[in-house]
Write an enzyme that holds these catalytic residues in place. Structure first.
Site, short mmCIF file in Angstrom:
data_model
loop_
_atom_site.label_atom_id
_atom_site.label_comp_id
_atom_site.label_asym_id
_atom_site.label_seq_id
_atom_site.Cartn_x
_atom_site.Cartn_y
_atom_site.Cartn_z
N GLY A 73 0.82 -1.47 -0.45
CA GLY A 73 -0.03 -0.06 -0.06
C GLY A 73 0.74 1.27 -0.05
N THR A 74 1.72 1.16 0.36
CA THR A 74 2.90 2.51 0.86
C THR A 74 3.53 2.59 -0.24
OG1 THR A 74 3.53 1.81 3.00
CG2 THR A 74 5.16 3.01 1.18
N ASN A 151 -6.91 4.06 9.32
CA ASN A 151 -6.13 3.27 9.90
C ASN A 151 -6.18 3.37 11.48
OD1 ASN A 151 -4.16 5.35 8.94
ND2 ASN A 151 -3.09 3.74 10.24
N GLN A 179 -7.24 -0.12 3.92
CA GLN A 179 -8.27 -0.34 4.63
C GLN A 179 -9.54 -0.49 4.92
OE1 GLN A 179 -7.71 -1.20 8.29
NE2 GLN A 179 -5.70 -0.25 8.34
N HIS A 201 -2.73 -7.58 2.52
CA HIS A 201 -2.24 -7.88 3.98
C HIS A 201 -3.97 -6.86 4.82
CE1 HIS A 201 -0.13 -4.42 6.84
NE2 HIS A 201 -0.14 -4.31 4.67
N THR A 237 10.08 -8.30 -11.64
CA THR A 237 9.80 -9.21 -12.00
C THR A 237 8.75 -9.67 -10.72
OG1 THR A 237 11.95 -10.11 -12.36
CG2 THR A 237 9.85 -11.67 -11.85
N CYS A 322 4.94 4.88 17.95
CA CYS A 322 6.34 4.62 18.58
C CYS A 322 7.50 5.59 18.19
CB CYS A 322 6.71 3.54 19.96
SG CYS A 322 8.05 4.07 20.09
#
Lengths: 377, 81
Positions: A73-74, A151, A179, A201, A237, A322
């Site tokens: 997604g990034t 998110n 999301q 994912h 690839t 964090c």
């Protein structure tokens, strides 16, 4: 996951569905060739990729040629922002203040390269006001980027309204739907979107695979240059097994799944409220993702609660990121008007397919035993 | 294209789609058809007009007709095996 452990951080990542693993295993055994090779092994690999492309395109209401597979997604978000900027050469970008870092950071970097940037504020529910977007657009605006579902807060944006405003200007509209894909309808035509990012994912597919929908006729510069795969937009690839698994995950995500998630979310919220009456729901004033429930425990550290739950086998997310070993309040929650102290009280529950009510009840039971919450039940 | 009397059960425009993705998309579409059904394909001249029929025939399908269009692309009629 070991017996007794409860994974409740589905907004960070969802467990792989065993049926997806089967598809990936099959692709790994059969799709040994390179998708760019013309021999039988290449055809076999290309078949895995093209099957997945047809599935993803079908779910989006797009054509197969509008789907560009990528690594995450990034990457899809970076491609939408940087690819637009590089294709246009100059201009102004508009993004919401609560975008994922993979939209915000490339946009911030473009500012250092001569582009200008406007950050749209959000209301206390975390949603962009369409009037603010209309006001932010300029003749030189080249891109608007607003995500579908957040998110951190779970807030769902009024995407169709924002898309309508974009459609009345010569500007591209990008939607990060990582999301929401598989949980809410994600249809670029209905959203008025030119670019849409989705990934694997977050819907029980594999890590390391995503896709960018690129509306036919939209010029986009590639991030990666090389062999010219994906119509020259994403050289490299193909991750055949990952893409095959992504397609299977999309195929498995249906509306019944989303309804069940919404039911689980409501169940958890009701049980939490009954057990801990001081608890506050974040973004509860409007539409939310069925898969995200973010709450604050006033007077308590969300991180401490998450750590304590983890010690007892339950994984949840927190509203704080964090960074470099230092706790900072979430910029998403800050943008919604929460104080830094309130941001640190947040805990995010991420619902997914492999949870049931008994697991949620157990989570609430454990929460009431966590030091600090004790006595509030 | 007149050798088969029954109309094609499907059509797929594969112009602009590189090898072997073009053949793969055709194979996926053929999977949805019944044995004996016809699929009409439009493919680019050059490698695709050679590679696509070869890949389909290797999977047991038959290319029963082929003709070049006025724009130089190729129209193939494939019978599902």
């Amino acid at each position: 996951m070991s017996t007794g452990e409860i994974y409740l951080d589905g907004a960070a990542s969802t467990p792989l569905d065993p049926r997806v693993i089967e598809t990936m295993d099959d692709a790994a055994r059969r799709g040994a060739g390179n998708v760019a090779s013309i021999h039988w092994a290449g055809v076999a690999a290309a078949r895995c990729v093209e099957r997945a492309r047809a599935i993803v395109a079908g779910r989006l209401g797009a054509t197969p040629d509008e789907i560009v597979f990528c690594g995450s997604g990034t990457e899809g978000n970076n491609h939408a922002v940087l690819g637009t900027a590089w294709a246009e050469g100059r201009g102004h970008l508009v993004i919401s203040a609560v975008e994922h870092a993979s939209v915000l950071e490339p946009a911030r970097w473009l500012e250092t390269q001569g582009f200008s940037l406007t950050l749209l504020p959000v209301d206390s529910g975390g949603r962009v006001r369409p009037a603010d977007l209309a006001q932010a657009l300029r003749p030189e605006t080249i891109l608007v980027s607003v995500h579908h579902g957040n998110n951190e807060s779970g807030a769902v944006q009024p995407i169709a309204d924002l898309g309508r405003i974009c459609r009345s200007h010569p500007v591209r509209f990008h939607v990060d739907a990582c999301q929401s894909f598989g949980k809410l309808p994600v249809r670029p035509d209905e959203m008025g979107a030119d670019l849409v990012t989705v990934d694997g994912h977050k819907l029980h597919g594999p890590h390391g695979v995503g896709a960018l929908y690129v509306r036919e006729g939209i010029a986009l510069a590639p991030l990666l240059r090389g062999g010219g795969q994906e119509r020259g937009l994403r050289s490299g690839t193909h991750n055949t097994e990952g893409i095959a698994g992504f397609g299977r995950a999309v195929e498995l995500a249906d509306e019944a799944d989303a309804e069940r998630l919404a039911g689980l979310r409501q169940h958890l919220l009701e049980r939490l409220r009954a057990a801990i009456p001081t608890l506050c729901e974040v973004a509860g004033s409007g539409p939310v993702l069925p898969s995200v429930l973010t709450v604050r425990f006033p007077g308590h550290s969300g991180k401490a609660i998450a750590m304590e739950l983890s010690r007892r086998g339950i994984a949840v997310g927190t509203g704080s990121a964090c960074q470099a070993g230092e706790d900072r309040p979430s910029r998403v929650l800050l943008a919604m008007g929460l104080t830094p102290g309130q941001c640190m009280e947040a805990v995010r529950f991420g619902l997914h397919r492999f949870l049931d009510e008994a697991m949620l009840d157990r989570t609430v039971e454990v929460l009431t035993e966590v030091p600090g919450n004790r006595g509030q039940a | 294209m007149s050798q088969e009397s029954s109309p094609p059960a499907g059509f797929l425009d594969l112009t602009g789609v590189p090898c072997p993705a073009n053949a793969s998309r055709a194979l996926l579409r053929l999977e949805l058809l019944d044995a004996g059904d016809l699929l009409e394909l439009l493919v680019d001249d050059g490698e695709p007009r050679i590679n696509v029929p070869a890949a389909l025939e290797a999977e047991g399908h038959a290319v029963v007709a082929r003709e070049q269009t006025t724009t130089g692309t190729w129209r193939l009629l494939v019978k599902r095996g």
